[in-house]
Design a protein around this motif. Structure first.
Motif, short mmCIF file in Angstrom:
data_model
loop_
_atom_site.label_atom_id
_atom_site.label_comp_id
_atom_site.label_asym_id
_atom_site.label_seq_id
_atom_site.Cartn_x
_atom_site.Cartn_y
_atom_site.Cartn_z
N CYS A 1 9.99 -12.95 7.57
CA CYS A 1 11.53 -13.34 7.13
C CYS A 1 12.58 -12.72 8.30
N THR A 2 13.54 -13.75 8.89
CA THR A 2 14.28 -13.45 9.45
C THR A 2 15.59 -12.94 9.72
N LYS A 3 15.89 -12.80 8.13
CA LYS A 3 17.44 -12.86 7.77
C LYS A 3 17.14 -11.21 6.99
N LYS A 4 18.57 -11.04 6.41
CA LYS A 4 18.92 -9.88 6.17
C LYS A 4 18.54 -10.13 4.43
N VAL A 5 17.99 -8.91 3.76
CA VAL A 5 17.66 -8.90 2.43
C VAL A 5 18.16 -7.66 2.10
N ARG A 6 18.92 -7.96 0.92
CA ARG A 6 19.82 -7.02 -0.24
C ARG A 6 20.61 -6.27 1.33
N SER A 7 21.66 -6.90 2.13
CA SER A 7 21.80 -6.14 3.64
C SER A 7 21.28 -4.92 4.31
N THR B 1 1.07 -0.84 0.43
CA THR B 1 -0.13 -0.31 0.22
C THR B 1 0.89 1.01 -0.42
N SER B 2 2.29 1.52 0.87
CA SER B 2 2.75 2.56 0.15
C SER B 2 4.66 1.81 0.51
N ILE B 3 5.45 3.22 0.02
CA ILE B 3 6.70 2.79 -0.07
C ILE B 3 7.18 4.34 -0.03
N GLN B 4 8.20 4.23 1.39
CA GLN B 4 9.04 5.33 1.64
C GLN B 4 10.48 4.91 2.13
N GLN B 5 11.21 5.57 0.65
CA GLN B 5 12.27 5.64 1.08
C GLN B 5 13.44 6.50 2.10
N SER B 6 14.77 7.33 2.61
CA SER B 6 15.67 7.99 2.60
C SER B 6 17.08 7.14 2.97
N GLY B 7 17.97 8.10 2.20
CA GLY B 7 19.20 7.23 2.07
C GLY B 7 19.46 6.69 1.43
N THR B 8 18.54 5.89 0.40
CA THR B 8 18.46 5.43 -0.85
C THR B 8 17.13 5.68 -2.27
N SER B 9 17.62 5.26 -3.82
CA SER B 9 17.04 5.48 -4.65
C SER B 9 15.50 4.50 -4.10
N CYS B 10 14.41 4.94 -5.55
CA CYS B 10 13.04 3.93 -4.73
C CYS B 10 13.81 3.23 -5.85
N ALA B 11 14.01 2.93 -6.75
CA ALA B 11 14.17 1.90 -7.48
C ALA B 11 14.85 0.77 -6.78
N THR B 12 15.52 1.02 -5.64
CA THR B 12 16.61 0.22 -4.03
C THR B 12 15.49 -0.33 -3.70
N ALA B 13 14.60 0.99 -3.22
CA ALA B 13 13.93 0.46 -2.30
C ALA B 13 12.61 -0.72 -2.75
N LYS B 14 12.14 -0.61 -4.08
CA LYS B 14 11.27 -1.50 -4.27
C LYS B 14 12.03 -2.80 -4.84
N LYS B 15 13.30 -2.88 -4.96
CA LYS B 15 13.67 -3.97 -4.26
C LYS B 15 14.16 -4.73 -3.61
N ALA C 1 10.13 -12.08 -0.96
CA ALA C 1 10.43 -13.18 -1.51
C ALA C 1 11.06 -14.10 -0.05
N CYS C 2 11.27 -13.50 1.17
CA CYS C 2 12.44 -14.42 1.44
C CYS C 2 11.34 -14.91 3.11
N ARG C 3 10.04 -14.19 2.90
CA ARG C 3 8.64 -14.03 4.25
C ARG C 3 8.60 -15.65 3.57
N GLY C 4 8.34 -15.92 2.29
CA GLY C 4 7.81 -16.78 2.29
C GLY C 4 6.39 -17.38 1.69
N SER C 5 5.72 -17.59 1.93
CA SER C 5 3.86 -18.32 2.52
C SER C 5 3.26 -16.89 2.79
N LYS C 6 2.13 -16.62 2.91
CA LYS C 6 1.49 -15.69 2.89
C LYS C 6 1.48 -15.86 4.91
N THR C 7 1.56 -16.11 5.13
CA THR C 7 1.87 -15.97 6.38
C THR C 7 2.94 -15.91 7.34
N GLY C 8 4.19 -16.56 6.38
CA GLY C 8 5.32 -16.23 7.06
C GLY C 8 6.45 -14.66 7.50
#
Length: 124
Positions: free
Chosen positions: A82-88, A52-66, A73-80
């Motif tokens: 994510c407990t690890k770093k994503v894209r650092s 529903t919304s994406i906000q970013q600071s200190g990075t680009s919008c393209a990076t924020a979307k990634k 993708a890390c979450r996996g299932s709908k109720t999953g």
């Protein structure tokens, strides 16, 4: 044409003041969060039912979307979760209560001073 010593000092002083004001104005302005824009069709392509919304600071919008896409993708299932770093980025998620098979969540991902915040809703 050569300037006299007082004229050079005056110009140098004016340049220093102008430069100092420029640095002060830039330094005093906090890095404000910007909203990434995307269509509803794209909002569904991030992984959950709706981003529903994406906000970013200190990075680009393209990076924020990634980062958002990698988080889901890390979450996996709908109720999953994510407990690890994503894209650092280290992400924390706060979910609301499930109501009639749907919940909303707010995710904050940080890497140094860079910050990506997004909200989404999921049908379970």
């Amino acid at each position: 044409m050569s300037l006299s010593v007082p004229a050079r000092r005056l110009l140098t002083g004016a340049a220093l003041v102008a430069g100092g004001l420029g640095l002060t104005a830039v330094g005093a302005t906090p890095a404000s969060a910007a909203n990434c824009t995307y269509s509803a069709k794209v909002g569904r392509s991030f992984g959950p039912s709706y981003v529903t919304s994406i906000q970013q600071s200190g990075t680009s919008c393209a990076t924020a979307k990634k980062v958002v896409k990698a988080f889901h993708a890390c979450r996996g299932s709908k109720t999953g979760r994510c407990t690890k770093k994503v894209r650092s980025y280290r992400c924390t998620e706060k979910r609301g209560k499930t109501y009639q098979g749907q919940f909303s969540a707010k995710v904050t991902c940080t890497r140094g001073k860079a910050r990506v915040v997004h909200t989404y809703s999921e049908f379970v």
